[in-house]
Design a protein around this motif. Structure first.
Motif, mmCIF file in Angstrom:
data_model
loop_
_atom_site.group_PDB
_atom_site.id
_atom_site.type_symbol
_atom_site.label_atom_id
_atom_site.label_comp_id
_atom_site.label_asym_id
_atom_site.label_seq_id
_atom_site.Cartn_x
_atom_site.Cartn_y
_atom_site.Cartn_z
ATOM 1 N N GLY A 23 0.829 -1.200 0.000
ATOM 2 C CA GLY A 23 0.000 0.000 0.000
ATOM 3 C C GLY A 23 0.859 1.243 0.000
ATOM 4 O O GLY A 23 1.706 1.415 0.879
ATOM 5 N N GLU A 28 -4.505 2.710 1.515
ATOM 6 C CA GLU A 28 -4.355 1.565 0.625
ATOM 7 C C GLU A 28 -3.665 0.459 1.420
ATOM 8 O O GLU A 28 -2.600 0.678 1.995
ATOM 9 N N PRO A 29 -4.246 -0.739 1.479
ATOM 10 C CA PRO A 29 -3.675 -1.790 2.321
ATOM 11 C C PRO A 29 -2.496 -2.492 1.666
ATOM 12 O O PRO A 29 -2.319 -2.455 0.441
ATOM 13 N N VAL A 31 -1.164 -6.124 0.644
ATOM 14 C CA VAL A 31 -1.886 -7.336 0.263
ATOM 15 C C VAL A 31 -0.901 -8.497 0.225
ATOM 16 O O VAL A 31 0.143 -8.409 -0.437
ATOM 17 N N LYS A 44 -5.859 -8.556 3.007
ATOM 18 C CA LYS A 44 -5.694 -7.105 2.864
ATOM 19 C C LYS A 44 -5.449 -6.555 4.257
ATOM 20 O O LYS A 44 -6.316 -6.651 5.132
ATOM 21 N N ASP A 45 -4.281 -5.989 4.466
ATOM 22 C CA ASP A 45 -3.827 -5.617 5.801
ATOM 23 C C ASP A 45 -3.630 -4.100 5.901
ATOM 24 O O ASP A 45 -2.784 -3.533 5.226
ATOM 25 N N TYR A 46 -4.429 -3.485 6.773
ATOM 26 C CA TYR A 46 -4.305 -2.051 7.054
ATOM 27 C C TYR A 46 -3.528 -1.815 8.350
ATOM 28 O O TYR A 46 -3.630 -0.745 8.956
ATOM 29 N N ASP A 146 -11.974 -6.321 -4.821
ATOM 30 C CA ASP A 146 -11.896 -5.019 -4.143
ATOM 31 C C ASP A 146 -13.253 -4.331 -4.068
ATOM 32 O O ASP A 146 -13.614 -3.511 -4.927
ATOM 33 N N THR A 148 -14.101 -2.333 -1.562
ATOM 34 C CA THR A 148 -13.975 -1.258 -0.578
ATOM 35 C C THR A 148 -14.912 -0.098 -0.885
ATOM 36 O O THR A 148 -15.499 0.506 0.011
#
Length: 219
Positions: A23, A28-29, A31, A44-46, A146, A148
């Protein structure tokens, strides 16, 4: 819901972890592709927003996408939700396909893509962020990724002008992808779909200006 029992935090990255995307833009994460309980999962990691002012917004994005995938469970054109990892990550099935821009595609692929989009709209959703990287082709299966920015529309609102415009915009994005990849010019009804009304262009330009100013202040 048929989901795996996931850890409360992201598993430690090791040799089995593959970074699919870092990201770089706002919210934006990262991935990853990694095994969870022996099953390949796309995560998907924030997590980089943990303990920042943007953490609540990142958690909201994870909840929204998880809720959308849960409601689309069983629909073959969306990845299967595996679950949330803590509050800042989302795990879903790994679809062993290729992005639309990288694989061999034909007219049948684009027909299936338009059919998948019509199915999404029939479920009451608009995608709002269709581009080649968000479309996977796995043999005869076309998968939209996606969610989101996806919007679920109540049945009684589905014929409102703004919602009709969102559906038109989704289809316009698909047609532009087809035009870009095949090199064929659009004609007839398809050409008219791509031509956005003036009021839509004005709203979109205003939103882009706002977004870029917001992004500049938070960078």
């Amino acid at each position: 819901m048929n989901t795996l029992s996931l850890p409360v935090r992201m598993p430690a990255q090791d040799a089995t972890t593959r970074v699919l995307k870092r990201g770089e833009r706002l919210l934006e994460p990262d991935v990853y592709l990694l095994p969870m309980h022996g099953v390949p999962a796309v995560v998907k990691d924030y997590g980089r927003y943990r303990r920042t002012p943007l953490a609540p917004l990142a958690r909201m994005l994870v909840r929204r996408e998880a809720r959308t995938l849960r409601r689309l469970r069983g629909w073959r054109h969306a990845p299967r939700l595996m679950g949330r990892v803590g509050g800042l990550a989302l795990a879903m099935e790994f679809v062993p396909g290729r992005p639309l821009s990288e694989g061999q595609v034909d007219d049948g692929t684009f027909r299936r893509l338009r059919g998948a989009l019509a199915g999404l709209h029939a479920h009451g959703y608009t995608h709002n962020d269709l581009h080649p990287a968000n479309v996977l082709v796995d043999g005869e299966r076309v998968v939209l990724l996606d969610y989101t920015a996806a919007l679920r529309v109540p049945r009684w609102l589905r014929h409102a002008p703004l919602l009709r415009e969102l559906r038109r915009s989704d289809l316009a994005n698909v047609l532009k992808i087809e035009q870009r990849i095949t090199g064929r010019a659009l004609a007839g009804r398809h050409a008219s779909v791509v031509a956005a009304p003036r009021w839509v262009t004005a709203v979109r330009d205003a939103w882009k200006r706002f977004y870029h100013r917001f992004k500049g202040r938070t960078a």
